[in-house]
Design an enzyme around this catalytic site. Structure first.
Site, PDB file in Angstrom:
ATOM      1  N   HIS A   1      -4.233   1.580   7.663  1.00  0.00           N
ATOM      2  CA  HIS A   1      -2.894   2.193   7.707  1.00  0.00           C
ATOM      3  C   HIS A   1      -2.792   3.337   6.694  1.00  0.00           C
ATOM      4  CE1 HIS A   1       1.682   1.736   7.946  1.00  0.00           C
ATOM      5  NE2 HIS A   1       1.529   2.464   6.854  1.00  0.00           N
ATOM      6  N   GLU A   2      -3.267   3.092   5.469  1.00  0.00           N
ATOM      7  CA  GLU A   2      -3.135   4.118   4.421  1.00  0.00           C
ATOM      8  C   GLU A   2      -4.081   5.298   4.663  1.00  0.00           C
ATOM      9  OE1 GLU A   2      -0.566   3.762   2.830  1.00  0.00           O
ATOM     10  OE2 GLU A   2      -0.279   1.601   2.989  1.00  0.00           O
TER      11      GLU A   2
ATOM     12  N   GLN B   1       2.929  10.031   0.955  1.00  0.00           N
ATOM     13  CA  GLN B   1       4.221   9.339   0.992  1.00  0.00           C
ATOM     14  C   GLN B   1       5.080   9.635  -0.234  1.00  0.00           C
ATOM     15  OE1 GLN B   1       2.348   5.340   2.095  1.00  0.00           O
ATOM     16  NE2 GLN B   1       4.297   5.248   3.169  1.00  0.00           N
TER      17      GLN B   1
ATOM     18  N   HIS C   1      -2.587   7.679   6.967  1.00  0.00           N
ATOM     19  CA  HIS C   1      -1.589   8.562   6.324  1.00  0.00           C
ATOM     20  C   HIS C   1      -2.246   9.849   5.814  1.00  0.00           C
ATOM     21  CE1 HIS C   1       2.311   6.620   6.255  1.00  0.00           C
ATOM     22  NE2 HIS C   1       1.836   5.500   5.764  1.00  0.00           N
TER      23      HIS C   1
ATOM     24  N   GLY D   1       0.828  -1.198   0.000  1.00  0.00           N
ATOM     25  CA  GLY D   1       0.000   0.000   0.000  1.00  0.00           C
ATOM     26  C   GLY D   1       0.865   1.251   0.000  1.00  0.00           C
TER      27      GLY D   1
ATOM     28  N   CYS E   1       6.037   0.152   7.486  1.00  0.00           N
ATOM     29  CA  CYS E   1       5.628   1.259   6.613  1.00  0.00           C
ATOM     30  C   CYS E   1       6.775   1.585   5.679  1.00  0.00           C
ATOM     31  CB  CYS E   1       5.289   2.480   7.479  1.00  0.00           C
ATOM     32  SG  CYS E   1       4.858   3.948   6.537  1.00  0.00           S
ATOM     33  N   LEU E   2       6.460   1.823   4.414  1.00  0.00           N
ATOM     34  CA  LEU E   2       7.512   2.145   3.447  1.00  0.00           C
ATOM     35  C   LEU E   2       8.244   3.435   3.815  1.00  0.00           C
ATOM     36  CD1 LEU E   2       5.764   1.236   0.064  1.00  0.00           C
ATOM     37  CD2 LEU E   2       7.522  -0.060   1.271  1.00  0.00           C
TER      38      LEU E   2
HETATM   39 ZN    ZN Z   1       2.785   3.680   5.755  1.00  0.00          ZN
END
Ligand code: ZN
Length: 167
Positions: free
Chosen positions: A131-132, A51, A135, A46, A89-90
């Site tokens: 999670h997204e 991000q 963000h 995701g 998380c990326l």
């Molecule tokens: Zn994340």
């Protein structure tokens, strides 16, 4: 399509609230294509627009590598159950934490053609959706992690296996 740079925790863009998308444009379609490419390149499941430095309410998710989902202006309208597990998380490379999320969620959103849709997710998909969407409100999983976050060192053979996938 092009890869975009993934912003890393500490970047103020990750702490801001994103604006709703009012209309789809060729520029936003290109952004969505780039977000998918960037997510797959980073072995993620995701990615949210902030991000990659864009403060718009756009999320891409693909938990299996074959089920791409784009959510515009998503809102969780129902949730039930609980799942507790490791989450990364990326934007926080090499780290993970234990986070409790709903087991099942229903999300009201628009697809990339701005059709109104209701999506449902369970297990990893429900976790990724929550999670997204967080963000988009400038929230990161670290604030929910029980006992904080820790380093992850996955034991895998780089030549034979793919790297683990991160939300
Ligand atoms: Zn994340």
């Amino acid at each position: 399509m092009a890869l975009r740079t993934i912003r890393i925790a500490g970047d103020p863009v990750l702490e801001k609230k994103c604006r709703e998308v009012k209309e789809m444009t060729p520029r936003l379609q290109e952004l969505i294509d780039d977000m998918f490419e960037t997510m797959y390149d980073a072995n993620g499941v995701g990615l949210a627009a902030p991000q990659v430095g864009v403060l718009k309410r756009i999320v891409v998710i693909d938990c299996t590598g074959e089920d791409p989902i784009c959510m515009i202006n998503p809102k969780v309208i129902e949730q039930d159950g609980q799942q507790t597990g490791e989450e990364g998380c990326l934007s926080v490379p090499g780290k993970a934490g234990i986070v409790t999320r709903p087991q099942h969620v229903k999300v009201d959103c628009y697809d990339r053609d701005m059709n109104h849709v209701i999506l449902e997710g369970e297990d990893l998909l429900a976790r990724a959706m929550c999670h997204e969407i967080d963000h988009l409100d400038g929230k990161m999983y670290m604030d929910l992690a029980e006992g904080g976050i820790h380093d992850v060192s996955y034991d895998y053979d780089e030549e034979e296996e793919e790297a683990p996938r991160t939300i």
